[in-house]
Design an enzyme around this catalytic site. Structure first.
Site, PDB file in Angstrom:
ATOM      1  N   MET A  17       0.850  -1.194   0.000  1.00 36.70           N
ATOM      2  CA  MET A  17       0.000   0.000   0.000  1.00 36.70           C
ATOM      3  C   MET A  17       0.884   1.243   0.000  1.00 36.70           C
ATOM      4  SD  MET A  17      -3.071  -1.111   2.615  1.00 36.70           S
ATOM      5  CE  MET A  17      -2.006  -1.954   3.793  1.00 36.70           C
ATOM      6  N   GLN A  69       7.462  -5.081  -4.070  1.00 42.64           N
ATOM      7  CA  GLN A  69       6.624  -4.826  -5.241  1.00 42.64           C
ATOM      8  C   GLN A  69       7.269  -3.792  -6.160  1.00 42.64           C
ATOM      9  OE1 GLN A  69       2.725  -2.690  -5.475  1.00 42.64           O
ATOM     10  NE2 GLN A  69       1.940  -4.694  -6.104  1.00 42.64           N
ATOM     11  N   CYS A  99      -2.445  -1.086  -9.751  1.00 45.09           N
ATOM     12  CA  CYS A  99      -2.593   0.258  -9.197  1.00 45.09           C
ATOM     13  C   CYS A  99      -3.144   1.205 -10.261  1.00 45.09           C
ATOM     14  CB  CYS A  99      -1.248   0.767  -8.690  1.00 45.09           C
ATOM     15  SG  CYS A  99      -1.344   2.442  -8.006  1.00 45.09           S
ATOM     16  N   GLY A 211      -9.339  -7.721  -1.808  1.00 48.94           N
ATOM     17  CA  GLY A 211     -10.453  -6.804  -2.036  1.00 48.94           C
ATOM     18  C   GLY A 211     -11.630  -7.055  -1.118  1.00 48.94           C
TER      19      GLY A 211
END
Length: 338
Positions: A17, A69, A99, A211
């Site tokens: 995130m 990532q 993203c 999600g």
């Protein structure tokens, strides 16, 4: 080609995130779960290749297993960056294909790559050829006007053929036109059944679903079908739920009995970082949701928000904030006993 990862490896993970899962956040999360797979914030290939690597990529061995990532769309750059990631000691390199921010759209990577599955496969193959690390992909089920089943199955199949060791699927479309990144986390509807269908179609490739998963019960339901679950905001806004991860998903005791003990165990890390010049607020900003739902939680957050930013703030600010919760719980017990 056999995957370098097992379903157990990806059984539970905290999503990468931006602006959230920095090294302080990961160290805090690791305090509460020994088994959760943790992810860095996304870094672009340019930042990895040309940036201040120690500052941008440094991590504590205590964080392991921690995966990195990458954001990018040029196979040779991704291969070079993946080798740097490997040399730093991360346990996995993950390609961001989900993203939807303006930044990634301007750079033609992230969720934009859902429109270019053959390029994504080339990126995966280039990284696989460059490193011995597992190479994984985090994607959406589609973008904009794509038909989700066709888009998702196409990119998944091409990634698997290219050697991807696991897929992490955010079960929503991303709308590159018309929705902000924040809106893209909530407005497009979730389609769990489609992700389940994908997992059944490719049983040899470990897959995790992402999600809308907010409770341990939600996650357990998904694990009846999927190899793993990946959660984001739920872990950040209510980090205490991580204390349930090891017992619920791995059959192992939690590292600590409650959030109070976890904070106590985290203090030496904070003291060390403060001694190296870090600001208390940079660390405690990841702890604001820790006592969510408990008496005194609002006072805990307020105390940290006001006091941790002051010059020279030390661990006593955190211990005093925790005391707000302890005192509020004691008052409630006394009131109930009266």
């Amino acid at each position: 080609m056999a995957s370098l990862l097992t379903p157990q490896d990806i059984r539970f993970s905290v999503a990468p995130m931006m602006d959230w899962t920095d090294r302080h956040c990961r160290a805090f999360h690791r305090t509460m779960s020994r088994r959760a797979r943790l992810y860095t914030e996304m870094l672009t290939t340019g930042a990895v290749i040309h940036g201040d690597r120690l500052r941008l990529m440094g991590f504590d061995v205590f964080e392991q297993p921690v995966a990195f990532q990458l954001g990018g769309s040029e196979p040779d750059h991704l291969a070079r960056a993946a080798k740097i990631v490997e040399d730093f000691g991360y346990c996995e390199v993950n390609l961001n294909v989900g993203c939807p921010s303006d930044r990634v759209q301007n750079g033609a990577f992230g969720a934009c790559l859902m429109l270019r599955p053959a390029l994504v496969a080339d990126c995966v193959k280039a990284m696989k050829d460059a490193v011995a690390l597992p190479v994984t992909v985090k994607c959406r089920i589609g973008v904009d006007d794509q038909e989700p089943e066709q888009a998702l199955f196409d990119i998944a199949e091409q990634c698997i053929v290219a050697g991807a060791d696991a897929l992490f699927v955010h079960a929503r479309k991303a709308w590159l036109k018309g929705l902000s990144p924040k809106e893209n986390r909530d407005i497009p509807p979730l389609d769990y059944p489609l992700v389940h269908k994908l997992a059944r179609a490719f049983p040899e490739t470990p897959m995790a679903i992402n999600g809308g998963l907010a409770t341990i019960e939600d996650m357990c339901a998904q694990l009846a079908v999927m190899d793993g679950v990946m959660i984001g905001r739920a872990a950040y806004h209510d980090p205490g739920l991580l204390l349930s991860v090891d017992p619920e998903f791995f059959g192992e005791p939690a590292p600590f009995g409650d959030a109070f003990a976890a904070v106590e165990a985290y203090l030496p890390y904070i003291e060390r970082e403060l001694g190296e010049g870090e600001k208390l607020s940079s660390i405690t900003r990841h702890m604001l949701g820790l006592f969510s739902g408990l008496p005194g939680a609002r006072s805990f957050r307020r105390h940290l928000a006001l006091e941790a930013v002051r010059p020279g703030a030390g661990v006593e600010v955190l211990t005093r904030a925790v005391q707000e919760v302890t005192d509020a719980m004691a008052r409630m017990r006394d009131a109930n006993a009266a």
